[in-house]
Design an enzyme around this catalytic site. Structure first.
Site, PDB file in Angstrom:
ATOM      1  CG  ASP A  92      -2.086  -0.754   1.107  1.00 36.60           C
ATOM      2  OD1 ASP A  92      -2.007  -1.744   0.373  1.00 36.60           O
ATOM      3  OD2 ASP A  92      -2.992  -0.843   1.879  1.00 36.60           O
ATOM      4  CE  LYS A 154      -5.280   2.157   3.213  1.00 41.68           C
ATOM      5  NZ  LYS A 154      -4.119   1.574   3.722  1.00 41.68           N
ATOM      6  CE  LYS A 183      -6.571  -1.377   2.733  1.00 41.54           C
ATOM      7  NZ  LYS A 183      -5.344  -1.761   3.234  1.00 41.54           N
TER       8      LYS A 183
END
Length: 223
Positions: A92, A154, A183
């Site tokens: 990430d 995300k 996400k």
């Protein structure tokens, strides 16, 4: 949505800077107990968490360029490579917010693409800090993420203000379509929050308060 479906979608996280080795051990034991599929810890703890969780087929993920995103591409790439050597199986990364705000879209795209390349086929997610962006910037950066070959957009770290909202998740999904995942992280505090976020289009959730969420309580964490 039943509890197991939600558990399968949650990335359980322990990213607080003061987490001790004992904290990480307890966190990993809790992960095993509740059956989460993926955890996220800071780079320093990837190897240790991997040693505890790999026998249980639980993935260890790592944030790259955390928590501001302002590192150079070279640094993000090397951080990614080292994390993978230490056992990380999901990446990430923080988007370069300064470059995005400056309209340097080629820089943003290349930054993501180079981390994706270094990730060697592992799932990569790009954190954009929705609370710091205009809707136009959210749309543009999602388009850049798709072009750069990452797997998810995300919403947030939870460390820089704001977090996942139903409105933002709907917007991101409208751009992401079926090309990449969404996400939602930061601010998901209850089971109801999680269900609503999924209904809005999220297919992964990041939460440090995951146990409270799936147990019907209220998470007190901001990330």
């Amino acid at each position: 949505m039943d509890k197991q479906q939600l558990i399968d979608m949650i990335d359980y996280t322990l990213l607080t800077p003061t987490a001790s080795k004992e904290d990480i051990k307890a966190f990993c034991e809790e992960t095993i107990e509740y059956g989460f599929k993926t955890v996220f810890v800071n780079p320093y703890y990837v190897s240790y968490a991997h040693s505890l969780l790999s026998p249980h087929n639980i993935k260890v993920g790592v944030p790259i360029g955390f928590s501001l995103g302002g590192a150079t591409t070279h640094v993000k790439v090397e951080e990614t490579k080292e994390a993978i050597k230490n056992g990380a199986e999901e990446i990430d990364m923080l988007v370069n917010l300064g470059a995005l705000k400056s309209g340097e879209y080629d820089v943003v795209r290349n930054d993501i693409a180079e981390v994706v390349k270094a990730s060697q086929g592992l799932t990569t997610k790009v954190i954009i800090e929705t609370a710091l962006l205009t809707d136009e910037e959210k749309v543009k950066v999602t388009e850049l993420i798709i072009e750069a070959g990452a797997d998810f957009v995300k919403t947030a770290t939870g460390f820089n203000g704001g977090g996942a909202t139903v409105k933002d998740v709907k917007l991101l999904r409208s751009i992401a379509g079926d090309k990449i995942g969404v996400k939602a992280a930061g601010g998901v505090k209850t089971y109801e929050d999680a269900v609503n976020i999924v209904a809005a289009g999220a297919n992964r959730i990041g939460a440090s308060g995951a146990v409270a969420i799936i147990s019907g309580g209220v998470s007190e964490a901001s990330y």
